[in-house]
Design an enzyme around this catalytic site. Structure first.
Site, PDB file in Angstrom:
ATOM      1  N   ARG A 102     -67.298 -31.367   8.775  1.00 52.44           N
ATOM      2  CA  ARG A 102     -67.343 -29.944   9.089  1.00 52.44           C
ATOM      3  C   ARG A 102     -68.296 -29.741  10.275  1.00 52.44           C
ATOM      4  NH1 ARG A 102     -71.000 -25.870   6.883  1.00 52.44           N
ATOM      5  NH2 ARG A 102     -70.120 -23.816   7.286  1.00 52.44           N
ATOM      6  N   HIS A 146     -71.355 -20.321  13.961  1.00 54.79           N
ATOM      7  CA  HIS A 146     -72.437 -20.698  13.040  1.00 54.79           C
ATOM      8  C   HIS A 146     -73.728 -20.173  13.677  1.00 54.79           C
ATOM      9  CE1 HIS A 146     -73.863 -23.849   9.956  1.00 54.79           C
ATOM     10  NE2 HIS A 146     -74.974 -23.377  10.478  1.00 54.79           N
ATOM     11  N   GLU A 192     -72.003 -18.418   6.649  1.00 55.67           N
ATOM     12  CA  GLU A 192     -73.041 -17.670   5.918  1.00 55.67           C
ATOM     13  C   GLU A 192     -73.108 -16.213   6.353  1.00 55.67           C
ATOM     14  OE1 GLU A 192     -76.718 -19.893   6.227  1.00 55.67           O
ATOM     15  OE2 GLU A 192     -76.009 -21.406   4.816  1.00 55.67           O
ATOM     16  N   ASN A 334     -72.001 -21.970   0.520  1.00 56.46           N
ATOM     17  CA  ASN A 334     -73.149 -22.838   0.761  1.00 56.46           C
ATOM     18  C   ASN A 334     -74.127 -22.595  -0.373  1.00 56.46           C
ATOM     19  OD1 ASN A 334     -71.849 -23.346   3.128  1.00 56.46           O
ATOM     20  ND2 ASN A 334     -73.405 -22.453   4.470  1.00 56.46           N
ATOM     21  N   TYR A 336     -77.743 -24.106  -2.371  1.00 53.25           N
ATOM     22  CA  TYR A 336     -78.858 -25.051  -2.440  1.00 53.25           C
ATOM     23  C   TYR A 336     -79.698 -24.873  -3.694  1.00 53.25           C
ATOM     24  CZ  TYR A 336     -77.786 -26.176   2.404  1.00 53.25           C
ATOM     25  OH  TYR A 336     -77.146 -26.597   3.549  1.00 53.25           O
ATOM     26  N   GLU A 404     -71.623 -26.395   2.078  1.00 53.44           N
ATOM     27  CA  GLU A 404     -72.952 -26.978   2.282  1.00 53.44           C
ATOM     28  C   GLU A 404     -73.640 -27.102   0.941  1.00 53.44           C
ATOM     29  OE1 GLU A 404     -75.571 -25.020   5.049  1.00 53.44           O
ATOM     30  OE2 GLU A 404     -74.005 -24.801   6.555  1.00 53.44           O
TER      31      GLU A 404
HETATM   32  O1  IFM Z   1     -79.303 -25.871   8.427  1.00 54.79           O
HETATM   33  C1  IFM Z   1     -78.882 -24.759   7.693  1.00 54.79           C
HETATM   34  C2  IFM Z   1     -77.495 -24.354   8.135  1.00 54.79           C
HETATM   35  O2  IFM Z   1     -77.472 -24.040   9.494  1.00 54.79           O
HETATM   36  C3  IFM Z   1     -77.062 -23.127   7.362  1.00 54.79           C
HETATM   37  N1  IFM Z   1     -77.212 -23.324   5.955  1.00 54.79           N
HETATM   38  C4  IFM Z   1     -78.490 -23.783   5.475  1.00 54.79           C
HETATM   39  C5  IFM Z   1     -78.856 -25.052   6.212  1.00 54.79           C
HETATM   40  C6  IFM Z   1     -80.190 -25.607   5.684  1.00 54.79           C
HETATM   41  O3  IFM Z   1     -81.219 -24.694   5.876  1.00 54.79           O
END
Ligand code: IFM
Length: 512
Positions: A102, A146, A192, A334, A336, A404
């Protein structure tokens, strides 16, 4: 993202015994996933390419932010030098066993003035990348923007704050579909959409660094944190819908690809069982996720968002509603970390509001269990299955791509990134749990393939499977333990906790 230095997001919770963090799928292999499920990794243009002033590229809003001296340390002028080193990196991807990659397309490399003449060198670069990927059997997944719209467009009409961007973005998308769509089968319009807007127009932390007191995290010279996030979000939805409409009308029938948008998601969990906190966690989902996804699925913003934002959130016309509703083949997520939520209805009584005051919750992320190494994200893999379950139940199980997911570490520490290995093992296992519970998830992309220029931390944090030595004039790449782990998984090895925890002792040796 939690690595934004926001006091609100950085409350540390030292213990919370109710948490259940484990996932069921502890032992699995690639074969446990459907054959058409795709595994990959990613980067983005500004974070990877470098060559910021080369071959006709002009600055994007991200270049401007990094060179402004505000907040950012470092810049992406060189980054990983992917513009010159893409072949070497694609070779590494192939050796790792990636099925898909990606990446994003730099609008200002392709159309330096934002609209009008096309830069042949930009076309050549992306054609080369796509062809090289395909030559190695790796599927290209392209994102149109992005965080990096051309600065010329920002200067001319304030970018996402103006509806003028809808036609310029659609023309840029048209060029990409026309030039690359015979080979790129997965398109994401905006990365995002939600956090880009909040980071860029409410906190002022990321491009275009607009905010206003008391909401911004610094003294921005321009912006209105109360109003602009809602306007930018609205225009992103309209631009996205317009590009999707074009793709479906003009290209999809012949190119047979699919198109979607991407949002950032926490798994929102009430911090206590108190009714207010349970309601607050639901409200957080309605704001953070529903703000972007409800219009796509149901054709309008959530009622609670409209109620709390009042006239600050634009209303869709009937025509816009029709265009936006259903304008996706998949949703990109995305993810985390998990966010623990308490009620903060008192923020609704303020004289002025921003998105977070409207949301009326306190969000907490951080070292919940008291066992997270400094700089890393807490290990809470079941959160990913939790989000996928939410999309299944609330939105009728649309196709999802996890675009992500990955572990943050400090840069320049070690190649022996056991924390990242453990994280990937847990989160990929969580995806398998979700699939077994009927989730319509179609792919998983680890972030990031290499240590790139990070969104806020610049070169201080890292998510990569491969370390990039910034002190070496050739920016030599070194495999981390996580690249070895992911490669084993991608190549069919059965992954167990035992394998993961003992991978350091396996036959793998770093060659430096
Ligand atoms: O690096 C970033 C990415 O550009 C967007 N999502 C979160 C990642 C980690 O912070």
């Amino acid at each position: 993202m939690a690595n934004l230095r926001l006091p609100m997001l950085f409350l540390l919770l030292l213990s919370f015994e109710k948490l259940v963090l484990s996932v069921d799928a502890e032992k699995y292999s690639r074969r446990d996933f459907p054959p058409d499920f795709v595994f990959g990794s990613g980067t983005s243009a500004y974070q990877y390419e470098g060559a910021a002033f080369e071959d006709g590229r002009t600055p994007s809003i991200w270049d401007t932010a990094t060179h402004s001296g505000n907040i950012y340390r470092g810049n992406g002028d060189i980054a990983c030098d992917g513009y010159h080193k893409y072949k070497e990196d694609i070779q590494l991807m192939a050796e790792t066993g990636l099925e898909a990659y990606r990446f994003s397309i730099s609008w200002s490399r392709l159309i330096p003035n934002g609209r009008g003449p096309v830069n042949p060198k930009g076309l050549e670069y992306y054609n080369n990348v796509i062809n090289e990927l395909l030559k190695h059997g790796i599927q290209p997944y392209a994102t149109l923007t992005h965080d990096d719209i051309p600065q010329s467009i920002e200067d001319e009409y304030e970018g996402w704050l103006s509806r003028k961007i809808v036609s310029d973005f659609t023309a840029f998308a048209d060029l990409c579909f026309r030039e690359f769509g015979d080979r790129v089968l997965f398109w994401t319009t905006v990365n995002e959409a939600n956090i880009f807007v909040l980071g860029g127009y409410d906190w002022g932390a990321i491009p275009p660094q607009r905010c206003s007191r008391p909401f911004g995290i610094w003294n921005c010279s321009r912006g209105d944190s109360s109003l602009e996030p809602y306007i930018a979000g609205h225009n992103i939805l309209l631009a996205h819908a317009s590009a999707v409409r074009l793709y479906k009308k003009k290209y999809q029938g012949v190119q047979h690809g699919s198109i979607g948008i991407n949002i950032y998601t926490f798994h929102f969990v009430p911090f206590t069982n108190a009714t207010e906190d349970v309601i607050a966690a639901e409200r957080a989902k309605r704001f953070f996720i529903g703000w972007i996804v409800d219009p796509l699925v149901f054709g309008d913003y959530p009622e609670i968002v409209k109620k709390h934002a009042g006239t600050r959130i634009p209303a869709f016309t009937e025509h816009e509603r029709e265009q936006v509703k259903g304008s996706f083949d998949f949703i990109g997520l995305n993810h985390y970390m998990t966010s623990y939520v308490t009620d903060k209805s008192s923020s609704l009584e303020r004289n002025s509001s921003d998105f977070f005051a409207d949301m009326a919750v306190q969000m907490m992320v951080g070292d919940v269990h008291g066992d997270t190494p400094p700089g890393e994200y807490p290990f809470e893999p079941s959160g990913l299955a939790g989000i996928l379950e939410y999309f299944k139940q609330f939105y009728g199980n649309p196709p999802i791509h996890i675009h992500e997911n990955g572990q943050r570490t400090q840069r320049n520490t070690t190649l022996n990134d056991t924390g990242r290995v453990k994280y990937l093992h847990g989160y990929i296992g969580s995806v398998l749990d979700a699939l077994r519970n009927g989730s319509n998830t179609k792919g998983y992309f680890q972030w990031s393939f290499l240590d790139v220029f990070e969104l806020v931390d610049g070169y201080e944090s890292a998510y990569g499977l491969y370390y990039v030595d910034l002190d070496d004039k050739d920016l030599k790449r070194y495999p981390k333990l996580s690249s070895h782990w992911y490669s084993n998984f991608l190549k069919g090895k059965t992954i167990s906790l035992d394998f993961t925890l003992n991978i350091e002792k396996s036959t793998y040796h770093f060659s430096q």
